[in-house]
Design an enzyme around this catalytic site. Sequence first.
Site, short mmCIF file in Angstrom:
data_model
loop_
_atom_site.label_atom_id
_atom_site.label_comp_id
_atom_site.label_asym_id
_atom_site.label_seq_id
_atom_site.Cartn_x
_atom_site.Cartn_y
_atom_site.Cartn_z
N ALA A 39 0.81 -1.22 0.00
CA ALA A 39 0.00 0.00 0.00
C ALA A 39 0.84 1.27 0.00
CB ALA A 39 -0.93 0.01 1.21
N ASN A 40 2.14 1.11 -0.09
CA ASN A 40 2.97 2.32 -0.03
C ASN A 40 3.08 3.03 -1.37
OD1 ASN A 40 4.53 -0.11 -0.61
ND2 ASN A 40 6.21 1.33 -0.92
N GLY A 68 1.75 3.09 -5.92
CA GLY A 68 0.95 2.59 -7.04
C GLY A 68 -0.51 2.36 -6.71
N ILE A 69 -1.03 1.26 -7.24
CA ILE A 69 -2.45 0.93 -7.07
C ILE A 69 -2.81 0.79 -5.59
CG2 ILE A 69 -4.22 -0.80 -7.60
CD1 ILE A 69 -2.51 -1.71 -9.93
N TYR A 114 6.25 -13.71 -14.15
CA TYR A 114 5.13 -12.90 -13.65
C TYR A 114 3.81 -13.49 -14.14
CZ TYR A 114 2.19 -8.72 -13.06
OH TYR A 114 1.19 -7.85 -12.72
#
Length: 319
Positions: A50-51, A53-54, A204
């Site tokens: 949560a630090n 980007g999305i 990925y």
Amino acid sequence: MIWFDILCHPVWAVSTALLAIVVRIQRRGCWHPRDCAVRLRGKTAIVTGANTGIGKFIALDFARRGARVILACRSEARGTAALKEIREKSGNSDVHLRLVDLSSLDSVREFAKGILEEEKALHILVNNAGVSGLPRQITKDGLDMCFATNHLGPFLLTNLLLDLLKRSAPSRIVNVASCNHKKGEVDFSHFRGENLTYFRDSVYNHTKLHTVICTNELARRLQGTGVTANSVHPGIVMTEVLRHYPLLTRFIFNLIGFFFFKSPEEGAVSSIFCAVSEDMEGITGKYCDSDCSLVLPAPLARDAALAVKDFDISERLTS
Ligand SMILES: *[C@@H]1O[C@H](CO)[C@@H](O)[C@H](O)[C@H]1NC(C)=O
Ligand SMILES: *[C@@H]1O[C@H](CO)[C@@H](O)[C@H](O)[C@H]1NC(C)=O
């Protein structure tokens, strides 16, 4: 004056009005957080990664809706900066930072232990953190770094928090996957880094396929508990997932992205939709596209027998 006459011709007026109506209808069809009045006061949410980007925008949305939000981040410095920003922008002080390294099973267990000891409830878990483009690396648990971070770490975290989620039901699990899962393959020796070709985003893609498969199987196992589990495609988003790529690649992607890709804020929409919208109440085992429509995932992600096997093997590797 002739131009004025042409522009004011009824045909123009009518077609412009029609166009405006069509655009409105299309926009109305596309869910947007600002049109959703759901409040989350009294609810607790965890967002991993949560630090930036999305993840940061998902956490900010929950905070604005009044939730108690736990930012699960790896870096203390970056996490603290995000915490400050989210508290300021939302005016909600009930936002907290907890450190976790999802590539380490011990770190995930430690994090979950802290949550179970200190949180009375958990209504929303968003497994958003993910990496791409890492060099080949085996973790101290003997797992491939990318698989550990994107699939097995979040898988373990979810399982450790399941009882709390069940006690807090109705509750929702949202796993951020990607349409890249369609290009993924299933080979269980991948988990330990075997038979893996580190070619561009292939690893990925594999990890995201496992995310979708195991989310569907989790949903099946959670039937009747009041806990839902869905996976989402955020859209092609410019985020720091790219941070491990060479400078030139990042530069080119950022240039293209400026014109064509979604911003992280737009990329957060499908996750927020699954986590808070009334439309998703009781809906489980679905794959949500970036425009918030529920669509079919790749055929491999719909193979029920494969899903049972994937879930069991993932469980064994993380126990
Ligand atoms: C994966 O690699 C192992 C050796 O590490 C090999 O025995 C096995 O056949 C390989 N599996 C696939 C599917 O290629
Ligand atoms: C991974 O998925 C993306 C998106 O579907 C695709 O463009 C790319 O070619 C895939 N990579 C590999 C190595 O299969």
